[in-house]
Design an enzyme around this catalytic site. Structure first.
Site, mmCIF file in Angstrom:
data_model
loop_
_atom_site.group_PDB
_atom_site.id
_atom_site.type_symbol
_atom_site.label_atom_id
_atom_site.label_comp_id
_atom_site.label_asym_id
_atom_site.label_seq_id
_atom_site.Cartn_x
_atom_site.Cartn_y
_atom_site.Cartn_z
ATOM 1 N N GLY A 255 0.865 -1.183 0.000
ATOM 2 C CA GLY A 255 0.000 0.000 0.000
ATOM 3 C C GLY A 255 0.899 1.229 0.000
ATOM 4 N N HIS B 269 5.553 2.646 19.330
ATOM 5 C CA HIS B 269 4.574 3.008 18.296
ATOM 6 C C HIS B 269 4.747 4.482 17.883
ATOM 7 C CE1 HIS B 269 0.351 1.743 16.682
ATOM 8 N NE2 HIS B 269 0.947 2.581 15.854
HETATM 9 C C1 DGY Z 1 -1.928 4.666 12.469
HETATM 10 O O1 DGY Z 1 -2.266 5.791 12.115
HETATM 11 O O2 DGY Z 1 -2.623 3.681 12.267
HETATM 12 C C2 DGY Z 1 -0.593 4.531 13.142
HETATM 13 O O3 DGY Z 1 -0.353 3.296 13.649
HETATM 14 C C3 DGY Z 1 -0.403 5.604 14.180
HETATM 15 O O4 DGY Z 1 0.073 6.657 13.451
#
Ligand code: DGY
Length: 317
Positions: free
Chosen positions: A153, A283
């Site tokens: 993607g 994250h």
């Molecule tokens: C998302 O946007 O899904 C990420 O994991 C956090 O930015």
């Protein structure tokens, strides 16, 4: 004017944008909004502005009068999509604006894992740095290596484009072929198994779904070369954590570099945190000042549009 519930203070101008048109109820911490607070404060809410840490299930979606949900994230695996679809409530998310920041971090993790950056930093902090050594913390090559990107993607493509700068051979494994794009970035489409067997660095960029949960299990990890590394910027549960612990312990792979984990957050006493060949970040994929503000503002735009009867800028369901 509608009542809007915001489950955590967003950065940038998002709150101002919402408050200019609606009555905003903000959970201002500390930390994430507790589930019981979320449920208690939903009454009368027409627009929900939420985070990826909120569980948006049938109970939340079924709130009488709720007209739109907008999440400040691109991934929406915390949302019960079946319930959203059957309720006919639009769900907004934040694609595109975080692609570059997330791809940058994927490359940073790949370099960190391959070149053992965290171990090097620890070495200096522990005051273990002695005279230059010919074999100190030898890592894996990145330039000219074979990089396997799982999921092609926006983020997978952005990682591929960056790795061409390192002269890498690019392999991609994805659900749907994109021949033009593959050709444009010089990537070769292969099966997942072929990618695992050939890649020096495997980068996971797939969304979490029933299909991808546990994708990197013991079998998949066992197909990787012992000298190869695994980078995860997707979602923690795409990797079977116990299988990864075992693969590292058995020297089945050379390194893991993870921005997302299962469980998340991962506690400091977890075996993966203690393993020097595993680099873990909390994250941070989209965590730059500009990107987080852009995500927050896009999520606000999505909600404002839906509440005024216009199409969301980025609607995922
Ligand atoms: C998302 O946007 O899904 C990420 O994991 C956090 O930015």
């Amino acid at each position: 004017m509608s009542r809007v519930l915001v489950t955590r203070r967003p950065p940038g101008r998002a709150l101002e944008m919402l408050a200019a048109a609606h009555e905003v109820d903000l959970w201002d911490g500390p930390g994430e909004m507790p589930r019981d607070e979320l449920l208690a404060r939903l009454s009368g809410v027409e627009g929900l502005y939420c985070m990826l840490t909120d569980r948006i299930d049938a109970r939340v979606i079924g709130t009488p009068g709720l007209r739109a949900i907008s999440q400040m994230a691109v991934g929406v695996d915390n949302v019960d999509l079946e319930s959203i679809r059957s309720a006919g409530i639009p769900l907004g998310h934040t694609p595109d604006v975080l692609t570059d920041a997330t791809a940058d971090l994927a490359v940073a993790l790949l370099l960190a894992g391959a070149r053992r950056l965290a171990e090097g930093v620890d070495h200096v902090r522990a005051d273990a740095w002695g005279p230059w050594e010919p074999e100190l913390l030898l890592g894996a090559e990145v330039s000219g290596s074979t990089v396997g990107i799982v999921g092609f993607g926006r983020i997978g493509e952005a990682v591929a484009r960056r790795m061409t700068g390192f002269g890498c051979r690019l392999l991609v494994a994805s659900r749907s072929p994109k021949p033009d794009l593959e050709e444009a970035v010089g990537a070769e489409r292969v099966s997942f198994e072929e990618l695992l067997a050939a890649a020096d660095h495997v980068v996971l960029t797939v969304p979490l779904s029933d299909e991808t949960r546990g994708l990197m299990d013991a079998d998949a990890l066992g197909r990787m070369q012992r000298t190869a590394g695994l980078v995860n910027v997707a979602r923690g549960p795409v990797v079977d954590t116990d299988a990864l612990v075992a693969a590292l312990a058995a020297d089945g792979i050379a390194y893991a570099a993870l921005d997302v984990t299962d469980p998340e957050p991962m506690r400091a006493d977890h075996p993966l945190v203690a393993d020097p060949r595993c680099t873990i970040l909390p994250h941070l994929g989209s965590s730059t000042t500009g990107t987080r503000a852009a995500m927050a503002e896009l999520a606000a735009e999505n909600l404002l549009a839906a509440l005024s009867g216009r199409p969301m800028v980025a609607r995922i369901a």
